[in-house]
Write a protein that holds these residues in place. Structure first.
Motif, PDB file in Angstrom:
ATOM      1  N   GLY A 163      32.754  53.063  36.293  1.00 21.04           N
ATOM      2  CA  GLY A 163      33.912  53.281  37.165  1.00 21.04           C
ATOM      3  C   GLY A 163      34.703  54.506  36.771  1.00 21.04           C
ATOM      4  N   ARG A 164      34.904  54.669  35.484  1.00 18.42           N
ATOM      5  CA  ARG A 164      35.780  55.748  35.033  1.00 18.42           C
ATOM      6  C   ARG A 164      35.123  57.084  35.260  1.00 18.42           C
ATOM      7  NH1 ARG A 164      37.935  58.264  30.405  1.00 18.42           N
ATOM      8  NH2 ARG A 164      40.092  58.758  30.907  1.00 18.42           N
ATOM      9  N   THR A 166      42.459  60.689  46.326  1.00 19.31           N
ATOM     10  CA  THR A 166      42.623  59.436  45.592  1.00 19.31           C
ATOM     11  C   THR A 166      42.139  58.246  46.399  1.00 19.31           C
ATOM     12  OG1 THR A 166      44.669  60.469  44.892  1.00 19.31           O
ATOM     13  CG2 THR A 166      44.229  58.240  44.103  1.00 19.31           C
ATOM     14  N   MET A 167      42.293  58.303  47.703  1.00 15.58           N
ATOM     15  CA  MET A 167      41.881  57.191  48.556  1.00 15.58           C
ATOM     16  C   MET A 167      40.397  56.920  48.402  1.00 15.58           C
ATOM     17  SD  MET A 167      44.066  55.573  50.470  1.00 15.58           S
ATOM     18  CE  MET A 167      43.494  55.124  52.076  1.00 15.58           C
ATOM     19  N   GLY A 180      39.633  55.562  44.984  1.00 18.91           N
ATOM     20  CA  GLY A 180      39.992  54.152  44.867  1.00 18.91           C
ATOM     21  C   GLY A 180      38.962  53.276  45.545  1.00 18.91           C
ATOM     22  N   LEU A 227      35.783  53.076  43.555  1.00 20.15           N
ATOM     23  CA  LEU A 227      35.988  52.281  42.351  1.00 20.15           C
ATOM     24  C   LEU A 227      35.888  50.799  42.706  1.00 20.15           C
ATOM     25  CD1 LEU A 227      38.870  54.115  40.493  1.00 20.15           C
ATOM     26  CD2 LEU A 227      36.608  53.656  39.603  1.00 20.15           C
ATOM     27  N   THR A 228      36.472  50.429  43.883  1.00 20.34           N
ATOM     28  CA  THR A 228      36.426  49.034  44.294  1.00 20.34           C
ATOM     29  C   THR A 228      34.999  48.597  44.552  1.00 20.34           C
ATOM     30  OG1 THR A 228      38.568  49.344  45.318  1.00 20.34           O
ATOM     31  CG2 THR A 228      37.344  47.367  45.916  1.00 20.34           C
ATOM     32  N   GLY A 243      33.303  48.259  41.531  1.00 24.03           N
ATOM     33  CA  GLY A 243      33.927  47.184  40.770  1.00 24.03           C
ATOM     34  C   GLY A 243      33.149  45.879  40.863  1.00 24.03           C
ATOM     35  N   VAL A 279      30.341  45.906  38.489  1.00 24.96           N
ATOM     36  CA  VAL A 279      30.823  45.733  37.121  1.00 24.96           C
ATOM     37  C   VAL A 279      31.160  44.270  36.887  1.00 24.96           C
ATOM     38  CG1 VAL A 279      32.621  46.371  35.480  1.00 24.96           C
ATOM     39  CG2 VAL A 279      31.682  48.086  37.013  1.00 24.96           C
ATOM     40  N   LYS A 307      29.611  41.763  34.134  1.00 28.24           N
ATOM     41  CA  LYS A 307      30.492  41.097  33.187  1.00 28.24           C
ATOM     42  C   LYS A 307      30.189  39.598  33.128  1.00 28.24           C
ATOM     43  CE  LYS A 307      35.227  41.279  31.710  1.00 28.24           C
ATOM     44  NZ  LYS A 307      36.598  41.602  32.007  1.00 28.24           N
ATOM     45  N   TYR A 349      29.365  37.719  29.729  1.00 31.02           N
ATOM     46  CA  TYR A 349      30.221  36.635  29.271  1.00 31.02           C
ATOM     47  C   TYR A 349      29.914  35.383  30.078  1.00 31.02           C
ATOM     48  CZ  TYR A 349      32.711  40.369  26.914  1.00 31.02           C
ATOM     49  OH  TYR A 349      33.023  41.440  26.117  1.00 31.02           O
ATOM     50  N   ASN A 391      41.539  32.042  49.210  1.00 35.61           N
ATOM     51  CA  ASN A 391      42.579  32.994  48.797  1.00 35.61           C
ATOM     52  C   ASN A 391      42.260  33.657  47.472  1.00 35.61           C
ATOM     53  OD1 ASN A 391      43.985  32.109  51.012  1.00 35.61           O
ATOM     54  ND2 ASN A 391      45.140  30.601  49.851  1.00 35.61           N
ATOM     55  N   ASN A 392      41.029  33.459  46.975  1.00 42.83           N
ATOM     56  CA  ASN A 392      40.610  34.108  45.742  1.00 42.83           C
ATOM     57  C   ASN A 392      41.239  33.507  44.492  1.00 42.83           C
ATOM     58  OD1 ASN A 392      38.695  36.228  45.380  1.00 42.83           O
ATOM     59  ND2 ASN A 392      40.276  37.345  44.271  1.00 42.83           N
ATOM     60  N   THR A 434      41.082  30.986  41.239  1.00 46.47           N
ATOM     61  CA  THR A 434      39.952  30.576  40.409  1.00 46.47           C
ATOM     62  C   THR A 434      40.281  29.368  39.541  1.00 46.47           C
ATOM     63  OG1 THR A 434      40.598  31.919  38.519  1.00 46.47           O
ATOM     64  CG2 THR A 434      39.247  32.991  40.213  1.00 46.47           C
ATOM     65  N   SER A 447      51.891  35.439  46.648  1.00 48.47           N
ATOM     66  CA  SER A 447      52.417  36.778  46.452  1.00 48.47           C
ATOM     67  C   SER A 447      53.891  36.766  46.839  1.00 48.47           C
ATOM     68  CB  SER A 447      51.671  37.766  47.332  1.00 48.47           C
ATOM     69  OG  SER A 447      51.998  37.521  48.692  1.00 48.47           O
TER      70      SER A 447
END
Lengths: 381, 417
Positions: free
Chosen positions: B11-12, B25-26, B29, B32-33, B36, B39, B43, B47, B82-83, B85, B180
């Protein structure tokens, strides 16, 4: 939080105005910088590990202000946070670190031989000397965000690395989970251990989750070199001893740090570092050197002098109580340390402490004799 | 073309590469998503659930008793619509190993769907907490017809105050651990708009927590009207104190006998109370008020979270069913010192608390006595049990005053199977 992007996409169903936090009563760096425009621009982003803008700023929303110091009000969840959320974090960094610009470069200097003096602070006044910094292990997310699995992996790796230290650094790891209450109390009283996380600055940033799982303290047999594992950063590295020999403290600090870094590199794990921000740590206030070098020093007369605060500011030093951050002084004894972290090197920052404390002790002695100190007040460093 | 190339990078590195290409930047971003999720997949492999399983060896709460490595492994990577966990549900139980006075639940729901998506964990917890109630097979009775109550006016010499509370959640909005800021503000808006329609003895006013003076706030706490600033780690570790005091408040009628807390541990907590021992009137007002509020919300197209197995859906599994706690502040100077006191309470299916509410100890001889149960019995049944039980306690106290002996009442049967 280590929970994917925590509801983030769902929030995008709401408009910016509806989600934007109410910061009208707030006084921290994040609240001063964050605008609806910046919020709107960054709210749909996430780092590769799923850290979002709301994760970054939650601690600053929940903690409007602090009585003693202007807090930062935001944290990084991983190395990439400083990149993905730079529209917020660059101005926060600039505010906190004396106008540091996004194009500035940071100097790292851990050669203790470059320090001048520092071995002659008067032990009648300087009760103890200490240097600490933090280090983050590349490839892991940071304490606000990491899962139990990650945190345990960090602990395991750290123990392996630290157990291979020898000589003056030979020591032992004490996991927080299996420490007795008595051991723990003793370590706190010796100023060796980190607090149970009660500060809302830490708890609201998610850093106290799963406590005390995978947290612990490693120290050498002499208790002069300590490493905290998984508190506010992956590692906090501390060199300390009673008395005023800051030079020796700094020597041990530099040598120990370099040894630890070598061992981590052998395991193919470097520390998070780049030439712009120096060492990457959880709180933007600790970027650069992450170094706080300080003494516990008796200044009963100087501390009540009208110009005390100004002297500290000019010397680029800060005062804290002897319980560390968030505490007040007891009996005229202060914790005096460097104010800067980013934009100057380790050697430079410790030099300021050494020179500044030496001067303040001389001022204290003058005041004891009833003499004035106005001629000694330094220019701004 | 770009996407297959960037998949090879972390990502970086992607960000650096794109920045050097001059991408805005848009775009950075976005990619990256996209990257993501890959990634995140890597992960999960790095794990596995076993590496993340919490250390619960020193824990004593319902979650710690129910959660096994197998259940955790099955559920860890699931999310609600709604995500939300599993790790978010159980965080409070991991962070709070035990409580000195009561066995805590140790997990919360983030939304209505949590009870379904994580049923493998919630069902055994519900069984443990609610006397063996099985959500899969059993039906919960809802009954808010207060005319069915008999008795319910206590001797004011003993009963200082009477109170009934419950909670209600607004269907379609996430619960306090997960919501939120915008969702929380929407809950406030929906509820406050509806409450403005209450009339007669129920007419009242809303006080937003953010705009209240410290003095007003302290007065309301002292009157037992207001909810605490969130310091209990049971709440804070479950993320319920985020953004405090944004969108929190208290509505009450002019007589201060009907109150609604907005956005504390639940979307709403509805409370009917008054000084003295007229529990019947308190419950009448409670039922009347609740029905009117429900009607006002429905007029605007909203409804409460409810289903036939779990009754009213609330944040904490301990409050499922009726969500009802009916209680009195009662003086029992002699009975409270009698060694049989606890057993009597147990048999009557009552619990004691200090007069500061949950987590407090009693001061002097005055106790908060209320129903233990929430799920599997209706509102009318539970309030009747409290009335009958408190009558029994007062009887015991009077007998002890006269130097007479008391008998432990027979245990009340649990819910109908």
């Amino acid at each position: 939080m280590p929970f994917g992007n925590t509801h983030n996409n769902y929030k995008l169903n709401y408009k910016v105005e509806e989600e934007f936090p109410d910061l009208r009563k707030h006084n921290n760096h994040m609240a001063k910088v964050l605008t609806k425009e910046i919020y709107g621009k960054l709210r749909d982003k996430q780092t590769p590990s799923g850290y979002t803008l709301d994760d970054v700023i939650q601690t600053g929303i929940d903690n409007p202000g602090h009585p003693f110091i202007m807090t930062v009000g935001c944290v990084a969840g991983d190395e990439e946070s400083y990149e993905v959320f730079k529209d917020l974090l660059d101005p926060v960094i600039s505010d906190r670190h004396g106008g540091y610009k996004p194009t500035d470069k940071h100097r790292t200097d851990l050669n203790f031989e470059n320090l001048k003096g520092g071995d002659d602070l008067d032990p009648n006044y300087v009760l103890s000397s200490r240097v600490r910094t933090g280090r983050s292990i590349k490839g892991f997310t940071l304490p606000p965000h990491n899962s139990r699995g990650e945190r345990r992996a960090i602990e395991k790796l750290s123990i392996e690395a630290l157990n291979s230290l020898d000589g003056e650094f030979k020591g032992k790891y004490y996991p927080l989970k299996s420490m007795t209450d008595a051991e723990q109390e003793q370590l706190i009283n010796d100023h060796f251990l980190f607090d149970k996380p009660v500060s809302p600055l830490l708890t609201c940033a998610g850093m106290a989750r799963d406590w005390p799982d995978a947290r612990g303290i490693w120290h050498n047999e002499n208790k002069t070199f300590l490493v905290w594992v998984n508190e506010e950063d992956h590692l906090r590295v501390i060199s300390m001893q009673l008395g005023g020999n800051m030079r020796e403290v700094f020597r041990r600090f530099c040598v120990g740090l370099k040894r630890i870094e070598e061992i981590f590199k052998q395991h193919n794990r470097g520390f998070m570092w780049n030439e712009h921000l120096g060492y990457i740590l959880t709180c933007p206030s600790n970027l650069g050197t992450g170094l706080r070098g300080g003494v516990h020093v008796k200044l009963p007369k100087l501390s009540t002098h009208a110009k005390f605060e100004e002297i500290l500011t000019r010397l680029r030093l800060q005062k804290r109580g002897t319980g560390g951050v968030d505490t007040a002084s007891v009996g005229g004894v202060f914790d005096i340390s460097n104010a800067d972290r980013l934009g100057s090197s380790e050697v430079e920052q410790v030099q300021l402490v050494v020179d500044g404390v030496k001067l303040m002790v001389e001022m204290e002695k003058k005041l004891e004799k009833g003499e004035a100190i106005d001629s000694m007040i330094p220019a701004q460093k | 073309m770009a996407s297959s190339f960037t998949r090879l990078l972390s990502g970086r590195n992607t960000a650096v590469l794109l920045a050097s290409l001059g991408a805005g930047t848009m775009a950075t971003g976005f990619l990256l998503t996209e990257n993501g999720s890959l990634v995140a997949e890597a992960k999960k492999k790095l794990y596995p659930p076993s590496s993340d399983f919490p250390d619960l060896r020193k824990h004593n709460n319902c979650m710690a008793t129910a959660l096994t490595p197998a259940i955790y492994a099955r559920l860890r990577d699931n999310v609600t619509p709604n995500n939300w966990t599993l790790d978010q549900c159980i965080q409070t139980g991991v962070d709070n190993p035990g409580h000195p006075f009561i066995k805590t639940v140790g997990c919360v729901a983030g939304d209505e769907e949590s009870y379904e998506v994580f049923a493998d964990l919630f069902d055994p917890i519900i069984k443990d907490r609610h006397n063996g109630y099985d959500p899969k097979t059993m039906i919960h009775p809802t009954d808010l017809d207060s005319s069915k109550i008999t008795g319910g006016v206590f001797d004011d010499n003993y009963v200082l105050s009477s109170r009934v509370r419950t909670g209600r959640s607004i269907r379609g909005l996430s619960l306090p651990p997960a919501c939120s800021r915008a969702e929380r503000r929407e809950v406030e808006r929906v509820v406050v708009t509806a409450l403005a329609g209450l009339k007669g003895d129920l007419a009242g006013r809303y006080y937003s927590l953010g705009d209240m003076t410290d003095h007003e706030q302290q007065q309301l706490i002292d009157d037992h009207f207001l909810f605490d600033k969130p310091v209990s780690p049971l709440l804070t570790c479950a993320f319920m104190a985020r953004d405090w005091p944004d969108a929190r408040g208290i509505w009450h009628n002019n007589e201060k006998s009907f109150l609604i807390w907005v956005n504390e541990e639940d979307h709403t907590r509805v409370i009917s109370m008054e000084k003295g021992g007229n529990m019947k009137r308190v419950f009448d007002r409670f039922c009347r008020g609740l029905k009117q509020v429900e009607h006002l919300i429905q007029e605007r197209g909203w409804e409460f979270m409810w289903n036939k197995h779990l009754g009213y859906i609330l944040t904490c599994p301990s409050n499922l069913g009726t969500g009802l706690r009916a209680g009195v502040h009662v003086r029992l100077p002699r009975l409270s010192k009698d060694p049989r006191f606890s057993k009597i309470l147990d048999n009557l299916r009552l619990q004691k608390r200090g007069t500061g509410g949950v987590d407090t100890a009693a001061t002097g001889d005055t106790f908060d006595i209320s129903n233990n149960d929430r799920l599997g019995k209706s509102e009318v049944e539970l309030v009747q049990m409290v009335i009958d039980g408190v009558n029994c306690l007062i009887e015991c106290e009077k007998r002890l005053e006269k130097g007479q002996d008391i008998k432990i009442p027979a245990p009340i049967a649990q819910f109908r199977k």
